[in-house]
Design an enzyme around this catalytic site. Structure first.
Site, short mmCIF file in Angstrom:
data_model
loop_
_atom_site.label_atom_id
_atom_site.label_comp_id
_atom_site.label_asym_id
_atom_site.label_seq_id
_atom_site.Cartn_x
_atom_site.Cartn_y
_atom_site.Cartn_z
N ASN A 11 27.05 66.01 106.85
CA ASN A 11 27.17 65.78 105.40
C ASN A 11 28.46 66.30 104.79
OD1 ASN A 11 24.58 64.50 105.15
ND2 ASN A 11 23.68 66.52 105.50
N ARG A 18 29.42 65.27 97.08
CA ARG A 18 28.14 65.93 97.40
C ARG A 18 27.98 67.22 96.60
NH1 ARG A 18 27.00 69.45 102.84
NH2 ARG A 18 24.81 69.82 102.41
N ASN A 75 32.29 74.97 110.50
CA ASN A 75 31.26 74.96 109.47
C ASN A 75 30.14 74.08 110.02
OD1 ASN A 75 29.55 74.66 107.33
ND2 ASN A 75 31.14 74.25 105.81
N GLU A 99 33.03 81.34 111.72
CA GLU A 99 32.12 80.45 110.98
C GLU A 99 32.51 80.45 109.51
OE1 GLU A 99 27.99 80.54 112.14
OE2 GLU A 99 27.37 80.62 110.05
N HIS A 101 31.55 78.87 105.54
CA HIS A 101 30.69 78.13 104.62
C HIS A 101 31.35 78.13 103.25
CE1 HIS A 101 27.49 77.96 107.51
NE2 HIS A 101 27.74 79.23 107.78
C1 DQA Z 1 27.18 74.87 104.07
C2 DQA Z 1 25.87 75.61 103.76
C3 DQA Z 1 24.70 74.99 104.50
O1 DQA Z 1 23.50 75.69 104.20
C4 DQA Z 1 24.53 73.55 104.11
O2 DQA Z 1 23.50 72.95 104.86
C5 DQA Z 1 25.79 72.76 104.21
C6 DQA Z 1 27.05 73.37 103.79
C7 DQA Z 1 28.37 75.40 103.24
O3 DQA Z 1 29.50 75.10 103.60
O4 DQA Z 1 28.16 76.10 102.24
O5 DQA Z 1 25.78 71.59 104.56
O6 DQA Z 1 27.50 75.06 105.44
#
Ligand code: DQA
Length: 149
Positions: A11, A18, A75, A99, A101
């Site tokens: 996604n 989004r 990510n 990692e 986010h």
């Molecule tokens: C994310 C956080 C995840 O929980 C979520 O499912 C995402 C994006 C972030 O970049 O904040 O798709 O990885």
């Protein structure tokens, strides 16, 4: 020249449209372009990969073992919270990984607080939006330089 592999999970190709109140207005294409530029300025090269498929991400991580990758910025998106396979792939290749986010996963729904992948990464950067990817790149360049010594 250091080769940094950027992996984005499911996604994230929709960034920009989004849930912009959570993930911002910047598209993935713009993020990658900015990171590529920053990597080049630091004398490194950035390769990017995005997939909505768990197995494809596992395959890409395994390929990093033999394609000259020095470090991985990932990510895993929703797979962060579910994927033993991605965790095992990161553990298997043993390349330094950071990692990332965009959002602060610890301040959202309970199910987002747990990361299966974080324990096999050298660290996690969360909650700083697009800037988090740049912080992760800096961290990886420091880590891969230190690993040389
Ligand atoms: C994310 C956080 C995840 O929980 C979520 O499912 C995402 C994006 C972030 O970049 O904040 O798709 O990885």
């Amino acid at each position: 020249m250091k080769k940094i592999l950027l992996i984005n999970g499911p996604n994230l190709q929709l960034l920009g449209v989004r849930e912009p109140e959570i993930y911002g207005h910047t598209t993935l294409k713009e993020i990658v372009a900015g990171l590529r530029c920053a990597a080049e300025n630091a004398g490194a090269v950035l390769e990017d990969f995005q997939s909505n498929h768990e197995g494809a991400i596992v395959d890409r991580i395994a390929a990093a073992l033999t394609d000259g990758t020095d470090g991985i910025m990932i990510n895993p998106a929703a797979y962060t919270h579910t994927s033993v396979a991605i965790r095992d792939a990161l553990a298997a290749v043993k390349l330094p990984a950071v990692e990332v986010h965009l959002s602060n996963i610890t301040s959202r729904e309970d199910f987002r607080s747990r990361s299966l992948t974080a324990p096999v990464c050298r660290g996690v950067i969360a909650g700083f939006g697009v800037q988090g990817y740049h912080l992760a790149l800096t961290a990886l360049l420091v880590l891969t330089a230190a690993d040389e010594n």
